[in-house]
Scaffold this active site. Structure first.
Site, mmCIF file in Angstrom:
data_model
loop_
_atom_site.group_PDB
_atom_site.id
_atom_site.type_symbol
_atom_site.label_atom_id
_atom_site.label_comp_id
_atom_site.label_asym_id
_atom_site.label_seq_id
_atom_site.Cartn_x
_atom_site.Cartn_y
_atom_site.Cartn_z
ATOM 1 C CG HIS A 262 -1.853 0.999 1.042
ATOM 2 N ND1 HIS A 262 -1.763 1.877 1.245
ATOM 3 C CD2 HIS A 262 -3.412 0.446 0.659
ATOM 4 C CE1 HIS A 262 -3.204 3.013 0.856
ATOM 5 N NE2 HIS A 262 -4.479 1.697 0.850
ATOM 6 C CG ASP A 313 -8.062 -4.310 -2.964
ATOM 7 O OD1 ASP A 313 -7.603 -3.275 -3.178
ATOM 8 O OD2 ASP A 313 -9.357 -3.921 -2.666
HETATM 9 C C1 SDX Z 1 -6.368 -0.191 -3.002
HETATM 10 O O1 SDX Z 1 -4.583 4.825 -2.053
HETATM 11 C C2 SDX Z 1 -5.767 3.601 -2.040
HETATM 12 O O2 SDX Z 1 -6.176 3.962 -0.207
HETATM 13 C C3 SDX Z 1 -6.046 2.794 -2.237
HETATM 14 C C4 SDX Z 1 -6.756 1.287 -1.698
HETATM 15 C C5 SDX Z 1 -8.489 2.826 -1.261
HETATM 16 O O3 SDX Z 1 -8.877 2.107 -0.534
HETATM 17 O O4 SDX Z 1 -8.595 3.580 -1.898
HETATM 18 O O5 SDX Z 1 -6.293 1.392 -0.308
HETATM 19 C C6 SDX Z 1 -6.913 0.715 -2.157
HETATM 20 O O6 SDX Z 1 -5.677 0.666 -4.153
HETATM 21 C C7 SDX Z 1 -4.941 -1.043 -2.344
HETATM 22 C C8 SDX Z 1 -3.887 -1.128 -2.680
HETATM 23 C C9 SDX Z 1 -4.875 -2.178 -4.064
HETATM 24 N N1 SDX Z 1 -3.711 -2.209 -5.192
HETATM 25 C C10 SDX Z 1 -2.643 -3.850 -5.394
HETATM 26 O O7 SDX Z 1 -2.927 -5.050 -3.938
HETATM 27 C C11 SDX Z 1 -1.817 -4.289 -6.565
HETATM 28 C C12 SDX Z 1 -0.887 -4.377 -5.959
HETATM 29 N N2 SDX Z 1 0.600 -3.702 -4.720
HETATM 30 C C13 SDX Z 1 1.209 -2.929 -6.006
HETATM 31 O O8 SDX Z 1 1.294 -2.849 -6.780
HETATM 32 C C14 SDX Z 1 2.391 -1.493 -4.392
HETATM 33 O O9 SDX Z 1 1.325 -2.077 -3.201
HETATM 34 C C15 SDX Z 1 0.750 -0.492 -4.953
HETATM 35 C C16 SDX Z 1 0.541 0.088 -6.273
HETATM 36 C C17 SDX Z 1 -0.496 -0.762 -3.929
HETATM 37 C C18 SDX Z 1 1.820 0.536 -3.477
HETATM 38 O O10 SDX Z 1 2.411 0.940 -4.640
HETATM 39 P P1 SDX Z 1 3.994 1.747 -4.402
HETATM 40 O O11 SDX Z 1 3.378 2.943 -3.050
HETATM 41 O O12 SDX Z 1 3.785 2.821 -5.458
HETATM 42 O O13 SDX Z 1 4.811 0.998 -3.836
HETATM 43 P P2 SDX Z 1 6.169 0.347 -5.356
HETATM 44 O O14 SDX Z 1 5.136 0.063 -6.484
HETATM 45 O O15 SDX Z 1 7.278 1.865 -5.378
HETATM 46 O O16 SDX Z 1 5.955 -0.860 -4.092
HETATM 47 C C19 SDX Z 1 7.569 -1.119 -3.023
HETATM 48 C C20 SDX Z 1 8.469 -1.699 -2.699
HETATM 49 C C21 SDX Z 1 8.979 -2.136 -4.276
HETATM 50 O O17 SDX Z 1 10.218 -3.208 -4.613
HETATM 51 P P3 SDX Z 1 11.573 -2.462 -4.966
HETATM 52 O O18 SDX Z 1 11.627 -2.682 -6.589
HETATM 53 O O19 SDX Z 1 11.570 -0.930 -4.732
HETATM 54 O O20 SDX Z 1 12.629 -3.757 -4.778
HETATM 55 O O21 SDX Z 1 7.324 -3.007 -2.693
HETATM 56 C C22 SDX Z 1 7.406 -3.761 -3.893
HETATM 57 C C23 SDX Z 1 7.947 -3.495 -5.303
HETATM 58 O O22 SDX Z 1 8.406 -3.778 -5.783
HETATM 59 N N3 SDX Z 1 5.982 -4.305 -3.934
HETATM 60 C C24 SDX Z 1 5.329 -5.404 -4.262
HETATM 61 C C25 SDX Z 1 4.527 -4.947 -4.129
HETATM 62 N N4 SDX Z 1 3.790 -4.043 -3.724
HETATM 63 C C26 SDX Z 1 5.114 -3.304 -3.960
HETATM 64 N N5 SDX Z 1 5.804 -6.587 -4.505
HETATM 65 C C27 SDX Z 1 5.443 -7.363 -5.341
HETATM 66 N N6 SDX Z 1 3.938 -7.656 -4.843
HETATM 67 C C28 SDX Z 1 3.512 -6.149 -4.799
HETATM 68 N N7 SDX Z 1 1.617 -6.495 -4.555
#
Ligand code: SDX
Length: 376
Positions: A262, A313
């Protein structure tokens, strides 16, 4: 080059507005709407009370709640041309694309469509909250080649949604679980879809246009589309015994696992904890406990390996599945909850508006002379 602060990718950590709607404490994993803790609201408040809180800033008194419930019930019908439109759409139309079109069509019929006053926006918020539920269910029935189920006039908003989807009046336990889910999804500060509605509102466009934009943003797998993706991951794994091998493979290939991580919560998403308990109960009741067991095992493996936390989710997926909601309707269900927060933010933006217009950092080529095409 632009003057002023430098680029902040994804506007991470940027405060874009003041709001009285939602207090999101990402560091400590806490969430409250209008000062009321999300755990209290999910346990004790009906979705109608939460919607009223978001639109008015206070929980309703009995007469106010009764008035809102009758306004919601009165607005459950959708225009005939929308129902006809659902029948004409390609059967394979993504339900979120159908929903975005539905919001635009509902705007064509709303008597207050171009009135951005607070009173008109509150009326539209209630109408659209009600109509959105009917539209989701009517589209689902149309794409399944079935006639829409007319909305009930006596069921709660949440129970009526399930009734229009399945034709069966849900049990009190199932209706409460779905009602609490709508509350948990209702509002979440400056998430991507809510921010989208604010940007559109800041141009003094109207509520339906802003909500149509929010639907488009929520559709994405990094946002609202994650719930559906979580369920498809669990289906891909298939059985509890396969979780370890799947996890090893996913970690080895650095697979982005939906439902984890998140942008703001780093100590845990409080909604996930509540949904986990609801999912356990619902999966047990429906005889589909394996989905819950798989989710818990996957959660433990990925958290241990990468420290990633499950977001809202992750556990809503097995919950929704056990409630009999089709997987590709998970995101529309999230929209059916978030419509309360989107419209509350639209009202708040109109009440204290300034056009939202950030800058771009130019990184293209320097100034250069023009050459006519025969000289290039
Ligand atoms: C919602 O914003 C809100 O409030 C949203 C929400 C709401 O109620 O409206 O809460 C609802 O959208 C929840 C999130 C749903 N999405 C997902 O589950 C998709 C998977 N999650 C990710 O894509 C990610 O965690 C985000 C998009 C949610 C947040 O991404 P960020 O803050 O941009 O973090 P990032 O992608 O830069 O990740 C930071 C690190 C990375 O590692 P490095 O590449 O730097 O080594 O964490 C890793 C990422 O690779 N990482 C993940 C991951 N999420 C982050 N690795 C594997 N799987 C994941 N899901």
């Amino acid at each position: 080059m632009t003057e002023g602060p430098s680029l902040i990718r994804g506007l991470e950590g940027v405060v874009a507005a003041e709001t009285r709607l939602c207090d999101l404490d990402g560091k400590n994993g806490r969430l409250a709407y209008g000062g009321y803790d999300i755990d209290e609201l999910a346990r004790h408040a009906a979705f109608e009370e939460v919607a009223y809180l978001l639109w008015h800033g206070e929980l309703p008194r009995p007469a106010e709640l009764a008035e809102l419930k009758s306004a919601l019930a009165a607005a459950r019908q959708i225009p005939g041309d929308l129902s006809q439109g659902f029948r004409l759409m390609p059967r394979a139309t993504d339900p979120m694309r159908a929903l975005q079109a539905a919001v635009a069509i509902l705007g064509m019929h709303d008597p207050d469509a171009t009135d951005n006053s607070q009173a008109a926006n509150r009326r539209k918020a209630a109408r659209l909250t009600s109509q959105l539920a009917t539209a989701i269910c009517a589209h689902h029935r149309a794409r399944s080649g079935k006639e829409p189920i007319p909305p009930s006039t006596d069921l709660s908003h949440a129970a009526n949604f399930l009734y229009m989807l399945t034709g069966e009046r849900p049990s009190a336990v199932i209706a409460k679980a779905f009602d609490a889910s709508l509350t948990l999804y209702a509002e979440h500060e400056m998430n991507a879809s809510t921010f989208t509605t604010r940007v559109i509102t800041s141009t003094q466009s109207d509520l339906h246009s802003a909500v149509a934009g929010g639907v488009g943003a929520l559709k994405g797998p990094l946002h609202g589309g994650a719930g559906e993706a979580v369920m498809r991951t669990l289906m891909e794994i298939g059985e509890v015994a396969n979780v370890d091998a799947f996890s090893d493979q996913a970690l080895a290939t650095k697979r982005r696992l939906m439902g984890f991580g998140h942008r703001v919560y780093k100590a845990g998403d409080p909604r996930a904890a509540i949904l986990r308990g609801m999912a356990e109960e619902a999966c047990r009741q429906s005889g589909q406990f394996k989905w819950y067991e798989m989710a818990v095992k996957l959660h433990a493996r990925i958290n241990a390996a990468k420290g990633l936390i499950p977001n809202v989710d992750f556990y809503s997926a097995p919950l929704f599945y056990s409630l009999g909601i089709p997987v590709d309707l998970f995101t529309p269900v999230i929209a059916a909850g978030r419509i309360a927060g989107w419209t509350a933010n639209i009202i708040e933006q109109h009440d204290d508006n300034r056009l939202i217009r950030p800058r771009g950092e130019y990184t293209g080529p320097g100034r250069r002379p023009w050459f006519p095409i025969d000289k290039r």
